[in-house]
Design an enzyme around this catalytic site. Structure first.
Site, short mmCIF file in Angstrom:
data_model
loop_
_atom_site.label_atom_id
_atom_site.label_comp_id
_atom_site.label_asym_id
_atom_site.label_seq_id
_atom_site.Cartn_x
_atom_site.Cartn_y
_atom_site.Cartn_z
N ARG A 1 0.79 -1.20 0.00
CA ARG A 1 0.00 0.00 0.00
C ARG A 1 0.84 1.28 0.00
O ARG A 1 0.37 2.35 -0.34
CB ARG A 1 -0.87 0.00 1.28
CG ARG A 1 -2.03 -0.98 1.17
CD ARG A 1 -2.75 -1.10 2.50
NE ARG A 1 -2.10 -2.13 3.31
CZ ARG A 1 -2.55 -2.51 4.50
NH1 ARG A 1 -3.59 -1.92 5.05
NH2 ARG A 1 -1.96 -3.47 5.18
N GLY A 2 2.10 1.15 0.41
CA GLY A 2 2.91 2.33 0.72
C GLY A 2 3.11 3.33 -0.40
O GLY A 2 3.36 4.50 -0.15
N GLU B 1 7.86 2.30 -5.84
CA GLU B 1 7.92 1.85 -4.45
C GLU B 1 8.14 3.06 -3.54
O GLU B 1 8.77 4.03 -3.95
CB GLU B 1 9.07 0.83 -4.34
CG GLU B 1 9.35 0.27 -2.98
CD GLU B 1 8.20 -0.51 -2.38
OE1 GLU B 1 7.12 0.09 -2.19
OE2 GLU B 1 8.39 -1.70 -2.08
N ASP C 1 14.27 -0.83 1.90
CA ASP C 1 14.88 -0.97 3.22
C ASP C 1 15.86 -2.15 3.14
O ASP C 1 17.00 -1.99 2.71
CB ASP C 1 13.74 -1.18 4.22
CG ASP C 1 14.17 -1.13 5.66
OD1 ASP C 1 15.36 -1.31 5.93
OD2 ASP C 1 13.33 -0.92 6.55
N LYS D 1 17.15 3.32 2.10
CA LYS D 1 17.99 3.22 3.30
C LYS D 1 19.10 2.21 3.00
O LYS D 1 18.97 1.03 3.34
CB LYS D 1 17.16 2.64 4.47
CG LYS D 1 16.27 3.60 5.18
CD LYS D 1 15.70 2.82 6.39
CE LYS D 1 14.56 3.53 7.03
NZ LYS D 1 13.96 2.70 8.11
N PHE E 1 13.29 5.59 11.60
CA PHE E 1 11.95 5.04 11.40
C PHE E 1 11.07 6.16 10.84
O PHE E 1 10.78 7.13 11.54
CB PHE E 1 11.42 4.51 12.72
CG PHE E 1 10.13 3.76 12.57
CD1 PHE E 1 9.82 3.08 11.40
CD2 PHE E 1 9.23 3.73 13.61
CE1 PHE E 1 8.63 2.40 11.25
CE2 PHE E 1 8.03 3.05 13.48
CZ PHE E 1 7.74 2.39 12.30
N VAL E 2 10.70 6.04 9.56
CA VAL E 2 9.99 7.13 8.89
C VAL E 2 8.52 6.77 8.63
O VAL E 2 8.18 5.59 8.49
CB VAL E 2 10.67 7.52 7.56
CG1 VAL E 2 12.01 8.19 7.84
CG2 VAL E 2 10.83 6.34 6.62
N ASP F 1 3.49 3.92 6.68
CA ASP F 1 2.76 3.81 7.94
C ASP F 1 3.62 3.39 9.12
O ASP F 1 4.71 2.84 8.96
CB ASP F 1 1.66 2.75 7.80
CG ASP F 1 2.24 1.33 7.73
OD1 ASP F 1 3.10 1.08 6.85
OD2 ASP F 1 1.87 0.49 8.56
N ARG G 1 -0.13 7.35 7.34
CA ARG G 1 0.12 7.31 5.88
C ARG G 1 -0.30 8.63 5.22
O ARG G 1 0.17 8.96 4.15
CB ARG G 1 -0.68 6.18 5.23
CG ARG G 1 -0.20 4.78 5.56
CD ARG G 1 -0.87 3.78 4.61
NE ARG G 1 -0.80 2.41 5.08
CZ ARG G 1 0.16 1.54 4.77
NH1 ARG G 1 1.17 1.92 4.02
NH2 ARG G 1 0.13 0.31 5.21
#
Ligand code: PRP
Length: 180
Positions: free
Chosen positions: A45-46, A101, A105, A133, A154-155, A161, A167
């Site tokens: 979903r990102g 995307e 990560d 990252k 941590f973003v 989310d 989000r």
């Protein structure tokens, strides 16, 4: 639900994201200038916010499709097992494809998805990630275009989310826990 209270500090502003998308779209248009129709694939979903802004800036004939992959569940750590929860609606054989995307990560998700899509014999397959990252990488993967390289923070926001929250923030923020 997040178990500890936290605040969100702005890391990349909405304005900086918009400016970077303009630059990226110029490069993408150069790469795909001869395409008759580019299939832009958002990884749910990102990527839903990023792909929405990206396609509106892209001056190319496009189609949009979505694929849902998940490796995190509702936790903060990758399980390293990429599951395809929803596949593309359309065939991509012989087509030009751009996979979109939100963040790379460990690299497992985009690595898995690009291998899967490559096996369907597209004419050209490229990928773009808003965030990268590199210090977290577990597989040798780099997107063809990256918006911003970031440290191991941590973003959240702009589609990303924390336990399904945040989000809808218009910027990329950094989570800061306010209690141990
Ligand atoms: C997140 C993010 C990327 C992926 C990146 O997705 O949106 O798809 O993890 O991590 P990786 O490089 O370590 O594989 P998630 O599985 O949390 O699903 P979501 O997009 O629905 O939030």
């Amino acid at each position: 639900m997040p178990t500890r209270p936290y605040v969100i500090d702005e890391m990349i502003s909405a304005k900086a994201i918009a400016a970077r998308i303009e630059d990226l779209c110029r490069e993408i248009q150069g790469e795909f200038k001869d395409t008759d129709k580019l299939v832009v694939v958002g990884l749910l979903r990102g990527s839903f916010v990023f792909i929405a802004d990206l396609v509106r800036e892209l001056d190319l004939p496009i189609e949009v499709d979505f694929l849902e992959a998940s490796s995190y569940g509702d936790g903060m750590e990758s399980t390293r097992e990429v599951r395809i929860l929803k596949d593309l609606r359309g065939a991509i054989e012989g087509r030009d494809v751009l996979v979109v995307e939100d963040i790379v990560d460990t690299g497992h998700t985009l690595n898995h998805v690009t291998h899967l899509l490559d096996s369907r014999l597209p004419a050209r397959l490229k990928s773009i990630a808003l965030l990268d990252k590199p210090s977290r990488r577990e597989v040798d993967f780099k997107a063809d275009w990256t918006g911003f390289e970031i440290p191991d923070e941590f973003v959240v926001g702009y589609g990303i989310d924390f336990a399904q929250r945040n989000r809808n923030l218009p910027f990329i923020g950094k989570v800061r826990f306010t209690q141990d």
